[in-house]
Motif scaffolding. Structure first.
Motif, PDB file in Angstrom:
ATOM      1  N   UNK A 145      38.179   4.905   7.376  1.00  0.00           N
ATOM      2  CA  UNK A 145      38.557   3.961   6.321  1.00  0.00           C
ATOM      3  C   UNK A 145      37.896   2.595   6.534  1.00  0.00           C
ATOM      4  N   UNK A 146      37.598   2.253   7.792  1.00  0.00           N
ATOM      5  CA  UNK A 146      36.871   1.006   8.057  1.00  0.00           C
ATOM      6  C   UNK A 146      35.490   1.031   7.408  1.00  0.00           C
ATOM      7  N   UNK A 147      34.754   2.146   7.625  1.00  0.00           N
ATOM      8  CA  UNK A 147      33.421   2.299   7.024  1.00  0.00           C
ATOM      9  C   UNK A 147      33.514   2.312   5.506  1.00  0.00           C
ATOM     10  N   UNK A 148      34.546   3.011   5.028  1.00  0.00           N
ATOM     11  CA  UNK A 148      34.750   3.150   3.586  1.00  0.00           C
ATOM     12  C   UNK A 148      34.929   1.774   2.935  1.00  0.00           C
ATOM     13  N   UNK A 149      35.759   0.946   3.567  1.00  0.00           N
ATOM     14  CA  UNK A 149      36.001  -0.403   3.054  1.00  0.00           C
ATOM     15  C   UNK A 149      34.715  -1.226   3.049  1.00  0.00           C
ATOM     16  N   UNK A 150      33.994  -1.190   4.185  1.00  0.00           N
ATOM     17  CA  UNK A 150      32.752  -1.957   4.272  1.00  0.00           C
ATOM     18  C   UNK A 150      31.754  -1.504   3.213  1.00  0.00           C
ATOM     19  N   UNK A 161      32.364   0.023   0.235  1.00  0.00           N
ATOM     20  CA  UNK A 161      32.770  -0.364  -1.122  1.00  0.00           C
ATOM     21  C   UNK A 161      32.551  -1.864  -1.345  1.00  0.00           C
ATOM     22  N   UNK A 162      32.852  -2.661  -0.313  1.00  0.00           N
ATOM     23  CA  UNK A 162      32.652  -4.101  -0.429  1.00  0.00           C
ATOM     24  C   UNK A 162      31.150  -4.377  -0.558  1.00  0.00           C
ATOM     25  N   UNK A 163      30.357  -3.696   0.287  1.00  0.00           N
ATOM     26  CA  UNK A 163      28.910  -3.896   0.280  1.00  0.00           C
ATOM     27  C   UNK A 163      28.276  -3.535  -1.051  1.00  0.00           C
ATOM     28  N   UNK A 164      28.767  -2.445  -1.671  1.00  0.00           N
ATOM     29  CA  UNK A 164      28.212  -2.000  -2.960  1.00  0.00           C
ATOM     30  C   UNK A 164      28.716  -2.846  -4.117  1.00  0.00           C
ATOM     31  N   UNK A 205      31.654  -2.638  -5.618  1.00  0.00           N
ATOM     32  CA  UNK A 205      32.441  -1.893  -6.603  1.00  0.00           C
ATOM     33  C   UNK A 205      33.704  -2.685  -6.947  1.00  0.00           C
ATOM     34  N   UNK A 206      34.375  -2.258  -8.008  1.00  0.00           N
ATOM     35  CA  UNK A 206      35.601  -2.949  -8.417  1.00  0.00           C
ATOM     36  C   UNK A 206      36.650  -2.882  -7.298  1.00  0.00           C
ATOM     37  N   UNK A 207      36.821  -1.680  -6.729  1.00  0.00           N
ATOM     38  CA  UNK A 207      37.777  -1.530  -5.625  1.00  0.00           C
ATOM     39  C   UNK A 207      37.359  -2.368  -4.425  1.00  0.00           C
ATOM     40  N   UNK A 208      36.027  -2.403  -4.183  1.00  0.00           N
ATOM     41  CA  UNK A 208      35.495  -3.196  -3.073  1.00  0.00           C
ATOM     42  C   UNK A 208      35.801  -4.680  -3.259  1.00  0.00           C
ATOM     43  N   UNK A 209      35.646  -5.156  -4.489  1.00  0.00           N
ATOM     44  CA  UNK A 209      35.926  -6.558  -4.801  1.00  0.00           C
ATOM     45  C   UNK A 209      37.385  -6.906  -4.546  1.00  0.00           C
ATOM     46  N   UNK A 210      38.259  -5.988  -4.963  1.00  0.00           N
ATOM     47  CA  UNK A 210      39.692  -6.188  -4.740  1.00  0.00           C
ATOM     48  C   UNK A 210      40.007  -6.224  -3.246  1.00  0.00           C
ATOM     49  N   UNK A 211      39.417  -5.254  -2.518  1.00  0.00           N
ATOM     50  CA  UNK A 211      39.653  -5.188  -1.073  1.00  0.00           C
ATOM     51  C   UNK A 211      39.173  -6.462  -0.398  1.00  0.00           C
ATOM     52  N   UNK A 212      38.005  -6.954  -0.815  1.00  0.00           N
ATOM     53  CA  UNK A 212      37.428  -8.157  -0.199  1.00  0.00           C
ATOM     54  C   UNK A 212      38.354  -9.355  -0.356  1.00  0.00           C
TER      55      UNK A 212
END
Ligand code: ZN
Length: 223
Positions: free
Chosen positions: A36-41, A43-46, A48-55
């Protein structure tokens, strides 16, 4: 022959070597490695909408909410690469996350087939993580036992004096371990009650640990 998916949860304290072992299990059994650590990084790196929220949570130093991480997992679980099954590396960490994961797998007619606990005693974790020495100038990382610098406490790269980072201090490591154990105990009980828990000694050379781990996963695939 129809083979069903094999879903493996890999549990273990910080410093147990979960990441390296999870990658090997994934490669050996042709499973998708999900950290999940890689997954978060990612999504944030790309962006994405979910990545933006997570960031927005990560920037505030807050934990990313469970349902947001679960949404990221859904995409992976429904991907082609996940058909043979997955290795979940460092997830779930809590009972709530375990229930979420059960729900996501159930949608696919799957379940946690084997939960492996890489068992490393606290003193060993402290020796592994507490031996880290970092360079405050260039960021190089050493280990007093496994990767010592050439000159006692000086950086090989830039010559600066090495330090023990706050996170690598023994009291801080022991505190993290006690938090980890408090959260993980209920998970071990849950998987034990279902008969899918395998405790694997995490001490010794990485190859020996992997051999034990692979045996445990094979046992789980035959249930
Ligand atoms: Zn340096």
């Amino acid at each position: 022959m129809v083979t069903r998916a094999l879903d493996v949860v890999l549990l273990g304290p910080p410093g147990a070597g979960k990441g390296t072992q999870a990658k090997r299990v994934a490669a050996t059994f042709n499973l998708l490695h999900i950290s999940t650590g890689d997954l978060l990084r990612e999504e944030v790196g790309k962006g994405t909408e979910l990545g933006g929220l997570a960031a927005s949570y990560m920037q505030k130093g807050e934990l990313v909410p469970d349902d947001l991480v679960a949404k990221m997992l859904v995409t992976r679980l429904h991907s082609q690469q996940s058909l043979a099954g997955c290795v979940f590396d460092g997830y779930p960490r809590t009972r709530v996350q375990a229930d979420l994961l059960d729900g996501l797998l159930a949608e696919l007619g799957r379940r946690v087939d084997v939960a492996v606990y890489l068992d490393v005693p606290d003193d060993e974790v402290v020796a592994r993580l507490g031996g880290r020495r970092s360079c405050p100038s260039c960021g190089a990382v050493y280990h007093v036992l496994t990767q010592p610098p050439a000159r006692d406490m000086w950086c090989d790269v830039c010559g600066s004096a090495l330090v023990v980072r706050e996170d690598d201090r023994e009291e801080v490591i022991r505190q993290r371990l006690s938090v980890y154990r408090a959260h993980t105990e209920p998970l071990l009980e849950l998987y034990e009650a279902r008969g899918v828990l395998k405790r694997v000694p995490g001490q010794g050379a990485p190859e020996e640990v992997f051999a034990r781990l692979a045996d445990a996963v094979r046992g789980g695939s035959q249930r």
